[in-house]
Write an enzyme that holds these catalytic residues in place. Structure first.
Site, PDB file in Angstrom:
ATOM      1  N   HIS A   6       0.876  -1.168   0.000  1.00 40.40           N
ATOM      2  CA  HIS A   6       0.000   0.000   0.000  1.00 40.40           C
ATOM      3  C   HIS A   6       0.920   1.225   0.000  1.00 40.40           C
ATOM      4  O   HIS A   6       2.141   1.089   0.148  1.00 40.40           O
ATOM      5  CB  HIS A   6      -0.880  -0.031   1.245  1.00 40.40           C
ATOM      6  CG  HIS A   6      -2.029  -0.998   1.144  1.00 40.40           C
ATOM      7  ND1 HIS A   6      -3.058  -1.043   2.048  1.00 40.40           N
ATOM      8  CD2 HIS A   6      -2.310  -1.950   0.217  1.00 40.40           C
ATOM      9  CE1 HIS A   6      -3.921  -1.979   1.695  1.00 40.40           C
ATOM     10  NE2 HIS A   6      -3.498  -2.552   0.595  1.00 40.40           N
TER      11      HIS A   6
ATOM     12  N   GLU B 296       1.621   3.459   2.191  1.00 41.48           N
ATOM     13  CA  GLU B 296       2.425   3.621   3.402  1.00 41.48           C
ATOM     14  C   GLU B 296       3.489   2.521   3.514  1.00 41.48           C
ATOM     15  O   GLU B 296       4.634   2.785   3.883  1.00 41.48           O
ATOM     16  CB  GLU B 296       1.524   3.600   4.653  1.00 41.48           C
ATOM     17  CG  GLU B 296       0.411   4.656   4.657  1.00 41.48           C
ATOM     18  CD  GLU B 296      -0.873   4.159   4.002  1.00 41.48           C
ATOM     19  OE1 GLU B 296      -0.801   3.347   3.054  1.00 41.48           O
ATOM     20  OE2 GLU B 296      -1.955   4.576   4.445  1.00 41.48           O
TER      21      GLU B 296
ATOM     22  N   SER C 163      -7.205   7.524   4.174  1.00 44.92           N
ATOM     23  CA  SER C 163      -7.252   6.941   5.514  1.00 44.92           C
ATOM     24  C   SER C 163      -6.539   5.588   5.507  1.00 44.92           C
ATOM     25  O   SER C 163      -6.900   4.699   4.739  1.00 44.92           O
ATOM     26  CB  SER C 163      -8.722   6.765   5.913  1.00 44.92           C
ATOM     27  OG  SER C 163      -8.838   6.115   7.145  1.00 44.92           O
TER      28      SER C 163
ATOM     29  N   CYS D  74      -5.410   1.851   5.993  1.00 46.50           N
ATOM     30  CA  CYS D  74      -6.113   0.600   6.314  1.00 46.50           C
ATOM     31  C   CYS D  74      -5.572   0.029   7.630  1.00 46.50           C
ATOM     32  O   CYS D  74      -4.621   0.561   8.203  1.00 46.50           O
ATOM     33  CB  CYS D  74      -5.923  -0.415   5.188  1.00 46.50           C
ATOM     34  SG  CYS D  74      -4.274  -1.166   5.188  1.00 46.50           S
TER      35      CYS D  74
ATOM     36  N   CYS E 184      -1.765  -0.789   7.437  1.00 50.56           N
ATOM     37  CA  CYS E 184      -0.897   0.395   7.462  1.00 50.56           C
ATOM     38  C   CYS E 184      -0.984   1.111   8.813  1.00 50.56           C
ATOM     39  O   CYS E 184       0.013   1.628   9.312  1.00 50.56           O
ATOM     40  CB  CYS E 184      -1.248   1.317   6.307  1.00 50.56           C
ATOM     41  SG  CYS E 184      -0.929   0.534   4.695  1.00 50.56           S
TER      42      CYS E 184
END
Lengths: 174, 174
Positions: free
Chosen positions: A78, A80, A105, A107, A110
């Protein structure tokens, strides 16, 4: 205009210079845009040290990343995670003085990574199209600042309308 | 003996054949041992479909992984993340029918990944040397089975006594 004044007025960061947050978020958004151009899920991340920490006196960008599900067939990269991976190994002391910037936002994975490494501050682009593990962050005392940016939402809406099955796969939905 | 009878009697799995869990955990332990031989943090993971799911009638091993902090300089490839990454993209339906095997209590990042992808069952080797995000798993209704295995503990103790600073880095401790 990338950061409409009305949005920024609605949710101002509280402890750090606004200009620094906007500059770093713009870097994360560039990653999201790049991902979109590659045909990927348009979510970007950036990690920066906070001003006046022991690590850096002036807030330094440590690295960036973007969702690589499509580009690399990666289920875990992802925005991040890719960002943390691109930066490589750091000590807890460095993470502690950092802010994670993410266009969406984070998950639960992350959010869990942010908690694990002791990152204490998260600035996110929006949480309208998806809400991740913000409850996990809050329960661990991580500061969250939502910039609520139209551009981040528009990128996500464009992608999820075009490829809803890929987005569902990314967030573990059937 | 890999699985002392007394340990297994103390915490028996409730819903799946014990032999299958032990077989899959042994695969995860092999990964941990391999990691140790490579000079890495000795934590391994394995993902297997559960018997009688829509994905597989007999419980199939989908893939394995191990902590790669030292081997690849990776901050995010913990045993479970490396395992998910090695397997590649899967749909939510497949994850839903899977059990994650990990030699150590999964950290908050790995717990968050398990929650994100909808894996409903985690079998862990031990949680004596470290407790990760089990509260996150429990709060999301994930079943946890702790096999409390001496071999997993011994591997971790051997590593953390030899290289405490690397282990602290892996779990975000100063």
């Amino acid at each position: 205009m990338l950061f409409p004044e009305t949005t920024l007025t609605a949710t101002p960061p509280t402890k750090e210079p606004l200009t620094k947050d906007l500059k770093n978020m713009e870097v994360a958004i560039q990653q999201a845009r790049l991902g979109f151009e590659e045909g990927g899920i348009p979510i970007g991340g950036a990690l920066a040290s906070r001003p006046k920490t022991s690590f850096s006196a002036d807030g330094k960008l440590l690295g960036v990343g973007r969702n690589k599900r499509i580009q690399e067939g990666s289920p875990t990269k992802h925005g991040e995670i890719d960002c943390l991976e691109n930066i490589g190994r750091l000590s807890a002391l460095v993470y502690k003085g950092c802010t994670m910037y993410t266009t969406l936002s984070p998950c639960t994975m992350c959010s869990g990574a942010i908690v694990l490494f002791g990152i204490r501050r998260v600035v996110l682009g929006e949480n309208t199209t998806f809400v991740g593990g913000e409850d996990i962050l809050i329960s661990r005392g991580v500061e969250i600042i939502n910039l609520d940016l139209t551009e981040c939402k528009e990128l996500m809406i464009k992608f999820t309308e075009a490829a809803p099955e890929v987005w569902n796969e990314d967030i573990g939905e059937e």
